[in-house]
Design an enzyme around this catalytic site. Sequence first.
Site, PDB file in Angstrom:
ATOM      1  N   LYS A  29      44.041  47.533 -18.584  1.00 29.79           N
ATOM      2  CA  LYS A  29      44.870  46.645 -17.781  1.00 29.79           C
ATOM      3  C   LYS A  29      45.432  45.518 -18.647  1.00 29.79           C
ATOM      4  O   LYS A  29      44.987  45.313 -19.786  1.00 29.79           O
ATOM      5  CB  LYS A  29      44.038  46.107 -16.611  1.00 29.79           C
ATOM      6  CG  LYS A  29      43.550  47.226 -15.668  1.00 29.79           C
ATOM      7  CD  LYS A  29      42.710  46.685 -14.514  1.00 29.79           C
ATOM      8  CE  LYS A  29      42.315  47.798 -13.553  1.00 29.79           C
ATOM      9  NZ  LYS A  29      41.582  47.275 -12.367  1.00 29.79           N
ATOM     10  N   TYR A  69      48.197  52.450  -6.513  1.00 29.01           N
ATOM     11  CA  TYR A  69      47.155  51.855  -5.674  1.00 29.01           C
ATOM     12  C   TYR A  69      47.452  52.018  -4.181  1.00 29.01           C
ATOM     13  O   TYR A  69      46.989  51.208  -3.369  1.00 29.01           O
ATOM     14  CB  TYR A  69      46.998  50.369  -6.022  1.00 29.01           C
ATOM     15  CG  TYR A  69      46.187  50.123  -7.285  1.00 29.01           C
ATOM     16  CD1 TYR A  69      44.890  50.623  -7.418  1.00 29.01           C
ATOM     17  CD2 TYR A  69      46.706  49.373  -8.341  1.00 29.01           C
ATOM     18  CE1 TYR A  69      44.142  50.387  -8.569  1.00 29.01           C
ATOM     19  CE2 TYR A  69      45.960  49.126  -9.501  1.00 29.01           C
ATOM     20  CZ  TYR A  69      44.677  49.635  -9.596  1.00 29.01           C
ATOM     21  OH  TYR A  69      43.930  49.397 -10.726  1.00 29.01           O
ATOM     22  N   PHE A  77      43.998  42.091  -1.120  1.00 28.15           N
ATOM     23  CA  PHE A  77      44.294  41.799  -2.525  1.00 28.15           C
ATOM     24  C   PHE A  77      45.394  42.710  -3.110  1.00 28.15           C
ATOM     25  O   PHE A  77      45.703  42.610  -4.286  1.00 28.15           O
ATOM     26  CB  PHE A  77      43.021  41.914  -3.367  1.00 28.15           C
ATOM     27  CG  PHE A  77      42.310  43.244  -3.251  1.00 28.15           C
ATOM     28  CD1 PHE A  77      42.717  44.337  -4.010  1.00 28.15           C
ATOM     29  CD2 PHE A  77      41.247  43.402  -2.368  1.00 28.15           C
ATOM     30  CE1 PHE A  77      42.073  45.562  -3.891  1.00 28.15           C
ATOM     31  CE2 PHE A  77      40.593  44.633  -2.250  1.00 28.15           C
ATOM     32  CZ  PHE A  77      41.017  45.708  -3.018  1.00 28.15           C
ATOM     33  N   ARG A 105      33.795  56.852 -15.436  1.00 24.17           N
ATOM     34  CA  ARG A 105      33.440  55.843 -14.427  1.00 24.17           C
ATOM     35  C   ARG A 105      32.100  55.177 -14.781  1.00 24.17           C
ATOM     36  O   ARG A 105      31.940  53.966 -14.614  1.00 24.17           O
ATOM     37  CB  ARG A 105      33.353  56.484 -13.032  1.00 24.17           C
ATOM     38  CG  ARG A 105      34.688  56.926 -12.461  1.00 24.17           C
ATOM     39  CD  ARG A 105      35.524  55.798 -11.926  1.00 24.17           C
ATOM     40  NE  ARG A 105      34.975  55.196 -10.723  1.00 24.17           N
ATOM     41  CZ  ARG A 105      35.667  54.365  -9.928  1.00 24.17           C
ATOM     42  NH1 ARG A 105      36.923  54.044 -10.223  1.00 24.17           N
ATOM     43  NH2 ARG A 105      35.112  53.831  -8.874  1.00 24.17           N
ATOM     44  N   THR A 111      33.047  48.242  -9.910  1.00 22.58           N
ATOM     45  CA  THR A 111      34.318  47.541  -9.683  1.00 22.58           C
ATOM     46  C   THR A 111      34.155  46.045  -9.946  1.00 22.58           C
ATOM     47  O   THR A 111      34.996  45.421 -10.596  1.00 22.58           O
ATOM     48  CB  THR A 111      34.797  47.786  -8.234  1.00 22.58           C
ATOM     49  OG1 THR A 111      34.927  49.196  -8.036  1.00 22.58           O
ATOM     50  CG2 THR A 111      36.128  47.103  -7.974  1.00 22.58           C
ATOM     51  N   ARG A 122      33.027  47.031 -18.238  1.00 24.77           N
ATOM     52  CA  ARG A 122      33.146  45.829 -17.396  1.00 24.77           C
ATOM     53  C   ARG A 122      31.920  44.927 -17.541  1.00 24.77           C
ATOM     54  O   ARG A 122      32.037  43.702 -17.491  1.00 24.77           O
ATOM     55  CB  ARG A 122      33.380  46.232 -15.937  1.00 24.77           C
ATOM     56  CG  ARG A 122      34.801  46.772 -15.691  1.00 24.77           C
ATOM     57  CD  ARG A 122      34.930  47.351 -14.307  1.00 24.77           C
ATOM     58  NE  ARG A 122      36.290  47.815 -14.004  1.00 24.77           N
ATOM     59  CZ  ARG A 122      36.597  48.610 -12.986  1.00 24.77           C
ATOM     60  NH1 ARG A 122      35.642  49.047 -12.181  1.00 24.77           N
ATOM     61  NH2 ARG A 122      37.848  48.987 -12.778  1.00 24.77           N
ATOM     62  N   VAL A 129      36.268  40.401 -10.535  1.00 21.29           N
ATOM     63  CA  VAL A 129      36.752  41.684 -10.014  1.00 21.29           C
ATOM     64  C   VAL A 129      38.271  41.798 -10.154  1.00 21.29           C
ATOM     65  O   VAL A 129      38.806  42.892 -10.345  1.00 21.29           O
ATOM     66  CB  VAL A 129      36.301  41.895  -8.544  1.00 21.29           C
ATOM     67  CG1 VAL A 129      36.985  40.917  -7.601  1.00 21.29           C
ATOM     68  CG2 VAL A 129      36.542  43.333  -8.092  1.00 21.29           C
ATOM     69  N   ASN A 132      39.384  42.920 -14.270  1.00 17.52           N
ATOM     70  CA  ASN A 132      38.273  43.760 -14.726  1.00 17.52           C
ATOM     71  C   ASN A 132      38.661  44.779 -15.805  1.00 17.52           C
ATOM     72  O   ASN A 132      38.028  45.813 -15.933  1.00 17.52           O
ATOM     73  CB  ASN A 132      37.556  44.393 -13.530  1.00 17.52           C
ATOM     74  CG  ASN A 132      38.457  45.272 -12.691  1.00 17.52           C
ATOM     75  OD1 ASN A 132      39.635  45.458 -13.002  1.00 17.52           O
ATOM     76  ND2 ASN A 132      37.916  45.843 -11.634  1.00 17.52           N
ATOM     77  N   HIS A 135      40.988  50.596 -15.708  1.00 20.94           N
ATOM     78  CA  HIS A 135      40.991  51.505 -14.553  1.00 20.94           C
ATOM     79  C   HIS A 135      40.532  52.883 -15.000  1.00 20.94           C
ATOM     80  O   HIS A 135      40.890  53.328 -16.086  1.00 20.94           O
ATOM     81  CB  HIS A 135      42.413  51.627 -13.980  1.00 20.94           C
ATOM     82  CG  HIS A 135      42.553  52.788 -13.021  1.00 20.94           C
ATOM     83  ND1 HIS A 135      42.204  52.691 -11.697  1.00 20.94           N
ATOM     84  CD2 HIS A 135      42.942  54.076 -13.220  1.00 20.94           C
ATOM     85  CE1 HIS A 135      42.397  53.876 -11.111  1.00 20.94           C
ATOM     86  NE2 HIS A 135      42.847  54.728 -12.017  1.00 20.94           N
ATOM     87  N   GLU A 146      47.005  60.849 -10.412  1.00 21.90           N
ATOM     88  CA  GLU A 146      47.349  59.715 -11.276  1.00 21.90           C
ATOM     89  C   GLU A 146      47.958  60.191 -12.595  1.00 21.90           C
ATOM     90  O   GLU A 146      48.912  59.589 -13.091  1.00 21.90           O
ATOM     91  CB  GLU A 146      46.103  58.854 -11.517  1.00 21.90           C
ATOM     92  CG  GLU A 146      45.671  58.123 -10.245  1.00 21.90           C
ATOM     93  CD  GLU A 146      44.306  57.446 -10.337  1.00 21.90           C
ATOM     94  OE1 GLU A 146      43.855  56.913  -9.313  1.00 21.90           O
ATOM     95  OE2 GLU A 146      43.695  57.452 -11.429  1.00 21.90           O
TER      96      GLU A 146
HETATM   97  N1  UDP Z   1      40.187  44.595  -6.712  1.00 22.23           N
HETATM   98  C1  UDP Z   1      40.321  43.238  -6.482  1.00 22.23           C
HETATM   99  N2  UDP Z   1      39.531  42.650  -5.531  1.00 22.23           N
HETATM  100  C2  UDP Z   1      38.621  43.361  -4.823  1.00 22.23           C
HETATM  101  C3  UDP Z   1      38.493  44.737  -5.058  1.00 22.23           C
HETATM  102  C4  UDP Z   1      39.299  45.331  -6.009  1.00 22.23           C
HETATM  103  O1  UDP Z   1      41.136  42.563  -7.099  1.00 22.23           O
HETATM  104  O2  UDP Z   1      37.921  42.781  -3.975  1.00 22.23           O
HETATM  105  C5  UDP Z   1      41.040  45.222  -7.738  1.00 22.23           C
HETATM  106  C6  UDP Z   1      40.284  45.494  -9.033  1.00 22.23           C
HETATM  107  O3  UDP Z   1      41.183  45.276 -10.125  1.00 22.23           O
HETATM  108  C7  UDP Z   1      39.936  46.952  -8.900  1.00 22.23           C
HETATM  109  C8  UDP Z   1      41.177  47.493  -8.211  1.00 22.23           C
HETATM  110  O4  UDP Z   1      41.499  46.487  -7.278  1.00 22.23           O
HETATM  111  O5  UDP Z   1      39.689  47.552 -10.170  1.00 22.23           O
HETATM  112  C9  UDP Z   1      41.029  48.807  -7.505  1.00 22.23           C
HETATM  113  O6  UDP Z   1      39.969  48.726  -6.597  1.00 22.23           O
HETATM  114  P1  UDP Z   1      38.931  49.929  -6.473  1.00 22.23           P
HETATM  115  O7  UDP Z   1      38.079  49.661  -5.290  1.00 22.23           O
HETATM  116  O8  UDP Z   1      39.662  51.230  -6.533  1.00 22.23           O
HETATM  117  O9  UDP Z   1      38.010  49.728  -7.782  1.00 22.23           O
HETATM  118  P2  UDP Z   1      37.900  50.577  -9.140  1.00 22.23           P
HETATM  119  O10 UDP Z   1      38.120  52.020  -8.779  1.00 22.23           O
HETATM  120  O11 UDP Z   1      38.936  50.055 -10.096  1.00 22.23           O
HETATM  121  O12 UDP Z   1      36.501  50.314  -9.646  1.00 22.23           O
HETATM  122 MG    MG Z   2      39.674  52.941  -7.718  1.00 20.74          MG
END
Ligand code: UDP
Ligand code: MG
Length: 169
Positions: A29, A69, A77, A105, A111, A122, A129, A132, A135, A146
Amino acid sequence: GGPPPPRPPGRGRRSGAAGLGERTFVAIKPDGVQRHLVGEIIRRFERKGLQLVGLKLLQASEELLREHYIALRDRPFYSRLVKYMSSGPVVAMVWQGLDVVKTVRTMIGETNPAESRPGTIRGDFCVEVSKNVIHGSDSVESARQEISLWFRPEELTCWEDTAEHWIYA
Ligand code: UDP
Ligand code: MG
């Protein structure tokens, strides 16, 4: 003469499922790029034994990120997330290997960085969050979507990894 032809993805020594041909989408990112973590992050996946099959640096459009997304469009958010992700260049990658979606992952962590263990990306490199650094696709199906959203087929290279025999049984 000449080298043997590359093994077609998803076929060969592991039958069923995608096997060694499983692929996942990873993006470093804008905060990860600005904080000079690109080399460190690629190094971790490379040393693990995963195969890099696609790589580019780009400034993603808000349109692309809204689509990327789309499943989060109703979350509070969502707009902030799209703005953050389009605020600077990202490094988009496709990595390949056995169980690569799950492996990546696990290496990324949770996350919320506060819940990510040390040793994960992370867990080691961020605290919030909303910043982070990386992705990774959460399933084989979302990886497929994707990858096709971010890469044209000809941008992905199928190559024979000579280390494969030392990585897989
Ligand atoms: N995110 C955020 N606030 C939150 C949850 C998620 O800003 O409370 C952002 C964060 O950058 C995260 C992305 O949204 O990586 C996508 O969310 P997801 O739940 O898919 O998490 P990831 O798969 O990236 O772990
Ligand atoms: Mg995700």
